[in-house]
Design a protein around this motif. Sequence first.
Motif, mmCIF file in Angstrom:
data_model
loop_
_atom_site.group_PDB
_atom_site.id
_atom_site.type_symbol
_atom_site.label_atom_id
_atom_site.label_comp_id
_atom_site.label_asym_id
_atom_site.label_seq_id
_atom_site.Cartn_x
_atom_site.Cartn_y
_atom_site.Cartn_z
ATOM 1 N N GLY A 20 61.835 0.738 3.968
ATOM 2 C CA GLY A 20 60.668 1.321 3.340
ATOM 3 C C GLY A 20 59.523 1.615 4.279
ATOM 4 O O GLY A 20 58.560 2.244 3.891
ATOM 5 N N SER A 176 58.851 -5.244 -1.286
ATOM 6 C CA SER A 176 58.911 -3.855 -1.736
ATOM 7 C C SER A 176 59.239 -3.747 -3.221
ATOM 8 O O SER A 176 58.980 -2.720 -3.842
ATOM 9 C CB SER A 176 59.951 -3.082 -0.920
ATOM 10 N N PRO A 181 55.990 0.847 -0.798
ATOM 11 C CA PRO A 181 56.101 0.828 0.666
ATOM 12 C C PRO A 181 55.029 1.680 1.318
ATOM 13 O O PRO A 181 54.479 2.593 0.720
ATOM 14 C CB PRO A 181 57.500 1.396 0.915
#
Length: 353
Positions: A20, A176, A181
């Motif tokens: 991410g 996340s 992210p």
Amino acid sequence: MANEIPKLPSIPIKRRALFGFAVAASAGGLVACSGRTTHDGTAAASAPTGSPSAVPAAPQGDHVRVLGVNGGPILSTAHSQPALALLVGTRVYLIDCGGNTAQRLVDAGIGFAGLGNVFTTHHHADHVAGLTDVALLGWTYTPSPVGDLDVWGPLKIDAVISGMQQSLGEATRLFSATKPPRKVTAHTISVPATGSVEVMRDDLVKVTATRVFHGPEVPDAYAYRFDILASGRSVVFSGDTAGPNDNLIALARGTDVLFHEVQMNSAVEELLVQRAPTANQAGLREHLFNSHTDVIAVPQVAQKAGARHLVLCHYVPADLPIAQFHSAVQDAAHRAGFNGRLTAPSELDVIPV
């Protein structure tokens, strides 16, 4: 005569996504995209005692908040590793990111919401060790989390950020699930042996870099100048350098504020070299005496550059009282003919620009 350092080749652009986070690098010249009193001849902000109520109030205008002043990878109960935060409006530009930088941003009441750019002067551990904390803990800091980060620095800064992302991959994945992210982008700066290059410009500041000499084992060490577009005022950060350094003097010409590292050569042998293991003493001695700027030389840099305010930082040896550095530089300033303001700050002190 300037310290000659050969120009190294630029590295190609690299991009990598990890859990991410996006990591990108750009190369080229113009980069694409503690309880004490401050020692200051004119009385600066009082120093913190560690409690939030003791933190000096931020001024209304642009300023630098001192986050860490120790020179070297020192773990200390009194001071933190090098980090300086330039605040222009609500935006924060971080210069170096030593250990404990994330905590100091919180202690100062700055938080992370305004932080978008980090500038590293070189790759010594005390200047980059705090990057992981700022990236990960800043992202998870609920009151004012960090957003996307741009990290600027010498060759291999992309490898530093990529390695950081890999080491934090599982921690990032876990967070996340509950937090969106964000990116950390590495910008590799290539600077010639002499002169300076513009490395970043946004709507508030122009940032220029020059190469300084910090020993042959550190081929890429930079100083940065920030010109504030609205006010026309400027601040220069020397990074670690032997001095007087001609490139730095040119970069700092006419600056309003010059932050310069300082070393007490007369105390280095007893307090640092002799305390090191015998096998390491010769190398440490050579590095310290050849790669840093003695108290006698620091005001010469400010005088030759025509800087109006000289601010000391990166104190070596870190065990010495800050007042001792201030006194020694003040004496040297009289001999060098430097008549500007002189400040020897500690953590969380405020330096107006």
